[in-house]
Motif scaffolding. Structure first.
Motif, mmCIF file in Angstrom:
data_model
loop_
_atom_site.group_PDB
_atom_site.id
_atom_site.type_symbol
_atom_site.label_atom_id
_atom_site.label_comp_id
_atom_site.label_asym_id
_atom_site.label_seq_id
_atom_site.Cartn_x
_atom_site.Cartn_y
_atom_site.Cartn_z
ATOM 1 N N ASP A 152 7.478 19.499 -10.320
ATOM 2 C CA ASP A 152 6.409 19.591 -9.854
ATOM 3 C C ASP A 152 5.387 18.684 -10.100
ATOM 4 O O ASP A 152 4.443 17.770 -9.696
ATOM 5 C CB ASP A 152 5.884 21.025 -9.676
ATOM 6 N N THR A 153 5.338 18.512 -11.436
ATOM 7 C CA THR A 153 4.428 17.520 -12.284
ATOM 8 C C THR A 153 4.519 16.242 -11.891
ATOM 9 O O THR A 153 3.706 15.485 -12.070
ATOM 10 C CB THR A 153 4.370 17.918 -13.664
ATOM 11 N N MET A 154 6.066 15.820 -11.975
ATOM 12 C CA MET A 154 6.131 14.350 -11.619
ATOM 13 C C MET A 154 6.383 13.807 -10.376
ATOM 14 O O MET A 154 6.804 12.737 -10.072
ATOM 15 C CB MET A 154 7.366 14.011 -12.752
ATOM 16 N N GLY A 155 6.686 14.882 -9.520
ATOM 17 C CA GLY A 155 6.825 14.512 -8.031
ATOM 18 C C GLY A 155 8.256 14.063 -7.873
ATOM 19 O O GLY A 155 8.510 13.670 -6.649
ATOM 20 N N ALA A 156 9.148 14.853 -8.543
ATOM 21 C CA ALA A 156 10.765 14.583 -8.286
ATOM 22 C C ALA A 156 11.020 15.298 -6.942
ATOM 23 O O ALA A 156 11.922 14.615 -6.055
ATOM 24 C CB ALA A 156 11.379 14.976 -9.552
ATOM 25 N N GLY A 157 10.486 16.568 -6.540
ATOM 26 C CA GLY A 157 10.952 17.101 -5.348
ATOM 27 C C GLY A 157 10.640 16.115 -4.061
ATOM 28 O O GLY A 157 11.716 16.236 -3.090
ATOM 29 N N MET B 138 0.651 -1.158 -0.024
ATOM 30 C CA MET B 138 0.044 0.002 0.083
ATOM 31 C C MET B 138 0.943 1.231 0.024
ATOM 32 O O MET B 138 1.853 1.506 0.634
ATOM 33 C CB MET B 138 -1.143 -0.079 1.083
ATOM 34 N N PHE B 139 0.809 2.223 -1.103
ATOM 35 C CA PHE B 139 1.586 3.294 -1.137
ATOM 36 C C PHE B 139 0.656 4.630 -0.435
ATOM 37 O O PHE B 139 -0.477 4.685 -0.376
ATOM 38 C CB PHE B 139 1.713 3.716 -2.557
ATOM 39 N N ARG B 140 1.462 5.418 0.387
ATOM 40 C CA ARG B 140 0.993 6.568 0.873
ATOM 41 C C ARG B 140 0.770 7.771 0.024
ATOM 42 O O ARG B 140 2.013 8.017 -0.597
ATOM 43 C CB ARG B 140 1.733 7.065 2.188
ATOM 44 N N ARG B 141 -0.304 8.041 -0.239
ATOM 45 C CA ARG B 141 -0.618 9.380 -1.304
ATOM 46 C C ARG B 141 0.012 10.571 -0.918
ATOM 47 O O ARG B 141 -0.172 10.719 0.456
ATOM 48 C CB ARG B 141 -1.592 9.373 -1.722
ATOM 49 N N ILE B 142 0.869 11.399 -1.285
ATOM 50 C CA ILE B 142 1.358 12.688 -0.572
ATOM 51 C C ILE B 142 0.806 13.737 -1.531
ATOM 52 O O ILE B 142 0.768 13.987 -2.697
ATOM 53 C CB ILE B 142 2.879 12.823 -1.044
ATOM 54 N N PHE B 143 0.022 14.788 -0.634
ATOM 55 C CA PHE B 143 -0.738 15.977 -1.408
ATOM 56 C C PHE B 143 0.069 17.179 -1.052
ATOM 57 O O PHE B 143 0.894 17.309 -0.039
ATOM 58 C CB PHE B 143 -1.958 16.024 -0.624
ATOM 59 N N PHE B 144 0.097 18.100 -2.051
ATOM 60 C CA PHE B 144 0.618 19.329 -1.888
ATOM 61 C C PHE B 144 -0.438 20.231 -1.690
ATOM 62 O O PHE B 144 -1.523 20.297 -2.154
ATOM 63 C CB PHE B 144 1.455 19.515 -3.199
ATOM 64 N N ALA C 198 0.728 27.003 -5.884
ATOM 65 C CA ALA C 198 -0.386 26.982 -6.813
ATOM 66 C C ALA C 198 -0.017 28.330 -7.624
ATOM 67 O O ALA C 198 -0.251 28.096 -8.924
ATOM 68 C CB ALA C 198 -1.633 27.037 -6.116
ATOM 69 N N ILE C 199 0.536 29.392 -7.274
ATOM 70 C CA ILE C 199 0.716 30.517 -7.734
ATOM 71 C C ILE C 199 1.880 30.596 -8.759
ATOM 72 O O ILE C 199 1.870 30.940 -9.763
ATOM 73 C CB ILE C 199 0.603 31.972 -6.938
ATOM 74 N N ALA C 200 2.751 29.957 -8.420
ATOM 75 C CA ALA C 200 4.037 29.633 -8.871
ATOM 76 C C ALA C 200 3.705 28.646 -10.156
ATOM 77 O O ALA C 200 4.477 28.843 -11.187
ATOM 78 C CB ALA C 200 5.170 28.914 -7.963
ATOM 79 N N ALA C 201 2.924 27.606 -9.932
ATOM 80 C CA ALA C 201 2.836 26.831 -10.979
ATOM 81 C C ALA C 201 1.822 27.429 -12.079
ATOM 82 O O ALA C 201 2.293 27.350 -13.329
ATOM 83 C CB ALA C 201 1.922 25.487 -10.407
ATOM 84 N N LEU C 202 0.999 28.335 -11.756
ATOM 85 C CA LEU C 202 -0.130 28.921 -12.592
ATOM 86 C C LEU C 202 1.099 29.967 -13.478
ATOM 87 O O LEU C 202 0.915 30.144 -14.602
ATOM 88 C CB LEU C 202 -0.922 29.708 -11.745
ATOM 89 N N GLY C 203 2.077 30.673 -12.957
ATOM 90 C CA GLY C 203 2.740 31.497 -13.491
ATOM 91 C C GLY C 203 3.517 30.904 -14.473
ATOM 92 O O GLY C 203 3.804 31.318 -15.761
ATOM 93 N N LEU C 204 4.299 29.819 -14.490
ATOM 94 C CA LEU C 204 5.002 28.861 -15.338
ATOM 95 C C LEU C 204 3.981 28.419 -16.291
ATOM 96 O O LEU C 204 4.521 28.561 -17.549
ATOM 97 C CB LEU C 204 5.616 27.803 -14.442
#
Length: 490
Positions: free
Chosen positions: A38-43, A1-7, A13-19
């Motif tokens: 951010d899209t792929m969850g690499a961080g 079972m994997f734990r889903r991680i939420f941001f 959100a503003i930074a992602a919208l700006g890009l």
């Protein structure tokens, strides 16, 4: 079972919208990589384990030069990666997909490999024991950092640049380029949504020099907040090497991969054994060579693996006959583990003797630059001198006779040579026969390569007493016949 991680958080959100709203040409490499992270969850990703199956092809082991690498079945493949420590473990179970070509895999059945890389060291674990394998450091390091998340992390730390190109349909794609010094150069193609679609890269190879790789990632899915492709396709040196379907992905799985002391402290070992007057068996590693003394020069049979192996082998050979240079290096066949030291031999000034079918291939690849991690040939600025043998060639002086003969009808390689010393009744060969450990009973089913070698000995009327194999130990020819379940000629 994997734990889903939420941001969460307005700033993210503003930074992602700006890009997303910025014109493509205005986005820097750092902008593109942040969006992809951010899209792929690499961080959030420190380690990763993924598993799948499919087909593969054995790089550097073609049946004859210039054709595709031989096909294999990838029954299972599991990679465990620790991005923080730059470590990777690959557990893979393989079987032959076609009978012809090399790779060290059994002609029937399956073989499991457990192989590692970490912090500049590569090794395999065989029977529970680690064995250093420095030849694969560049390849495995390259594979680690061109994973979809690895390439983002590597680009972020290596001052990447970006160019924008238009695809069919008018969509823009970012081409992010960076260099991992001494290891590889890569361009990651990242689409407008922030997914890594393709990586075009080059890494140093002991035979090919700077070698092109293309890796395609598709059919992304979400695995506990991390996006990962469920299909991976790759080519190396212009031919496919991998096409797998990924079935399981575990973000931040346990990945404690430590370099064993035996690997960290390993050094190249060269051991010489005199087998006849002026003939020495050079062992001490996975691949052997043979030094033969002539009246005013030396002949070396086989320069294997890479500079790291073949340079000390050549130095050892010269020490056996002080004052005599290595004039010729005879290559058994073009498979990369047996040809990886030929660039060093060319830098030494030796003439490379190989089967005639290999000459155009070696002429081409030895002219290929090796700029990423310059080897002895690149540093010497010399041009390789290559001499081809069709079916038989003889080297002779007042000291001895050396016969260089083609091995016919082998399923292992189509441009295959063996070396016969008629006076000493010695046969030098690679891969057609590797002796079993002492006192091991013959296999239930004879190996086709062993049977083929006995057929060549008999058809070419060679009076062989001992075999000097380029893997394993010196043995009487009777051991070959026992293993091949063949009857010794009278």
């Amino acid at each position: 079972m994997f734990r889903r991680i939420f941001f969460s958080g307005a700033s993210l959100a503003i930074a992602a919208l700006g890009l997303a709203s910025a014109p493509a040409h205005a986005q820097t490499a750092a902008d593109v990589l942040k969006r992809a992270s951010d899209t792929m969850g690499a961080g959030q990703l420190k380690t990763l384990r993924y598993a799948g199956d499919g087909i593969g092809f054995t790089f550097g082991q073609a049946y004859k030069p210039g054709i595709a690498w031989p096909k294999i079945t990838v029954h299972s493949m599991t990679r465990t990666i620790n991005y923080d420590t730059g470590s990777m473990r690959e557990e893979i179970t393989l079987g032959r997909g076609e009978p012809r070509g090399g790779g060290g895999y059994p002609l029937v059945g399956q073989q499991s490999n457990d192989q590692f890389v970490s912090a500049g060291h590569a090794w395999n674990v065989i029977g529970g024991n680690p064995a250093a394998n420095p030849r694969f450091v560049n390849d495995r390091t390259h594979q680690l950092w061109i994973t979809p998340h690895g390439v983002i992390k590597a680009a972020m730390k290596n001052n990447a640049t970006v160019k924008w190109t238009k695809q069919k349909g008018g969509k823009s794609i970012a081409a992010v380029t960076f260099t991992e010094p001494g290891r590889f150069v890569a361009t990651a193609f990242i689409d407008e949504s922030g997914l890594v679609e393709r990586i075009e890269s080059r890494f140093p190879d002991a035979v090919l020099g700077d070698t092109r790789s293309v890796t395609n990632y598709s059919a992304y899915r979400d695995f506990a907040g991390v996006k990962f492709p469920t299909r991976i396709q790759q080519s190396l040196g212009g031919f496919p090497v991998l096409d797998v379907t990924i079935k399981d992905v575990q973000p931040n799985a346990a990945a404690d991969i430590a370099t064993p002391d035996a690997v960290r402290n390993a050094a190249e070992r060269v051991v010489t054994e005199k087998v006849a007057d002026g003939v020495w068996f050079i062992a001490g590693g996975s691949h052997n060579s043979v030094a033969i003394e002539m009246k005013d020069h030396l002949v070396l049979v086989e320069a294997p693996l890479n500079d790291g192996r073949s340079v000390p082998v050549m130095e050892a050979a010269k020490n056996l006959a002080p004052g005599k240079k290595i004039k010729y290096v005879i290559n058994s066949h073009q498979h990369f583990d047996h040809a990886g030291g030929l660039r060093a031999a060319a830098a030494e000034g030796a003439i490379i003797v190989t089967q005639a079918g290999n000459k155009p291939f070696f002429d081409r690849v030895f002219a290929n630059p090796n700029r990423i991690a310059p080897d002895r040939l690149a540093q010497s600025s010399k041009k390789a001198k290559i001499q081809g043998v069709k079916t038989k060639s003889v080297m002779k002086d007042s000291t001895r006779t050396i016969e260089i003969r083609r091995i016919d009808d082998s399923v292992h390689n189509n441009t295959f040579l063996m070396v016969y010393l008629p006076k000493e009744k010695l046969l030098i060969q690679a891969d057609a026969y590797t002796p079993l450990p002492p006192n091991t009973p013959p296999p239930a089913l004879a190996n086709a390569n062993n049977v083929n070698l006995t057929a060549n000995i008999e058809s070419q009327k060679l009076a062989v007493e001992r075999i000097l194999p380029l893997h394993g130990r010196v043995v009487p020819v009777t051991e070959l016949y026992a293993t091949a379940k063949a009857t010794m000629p009278k």
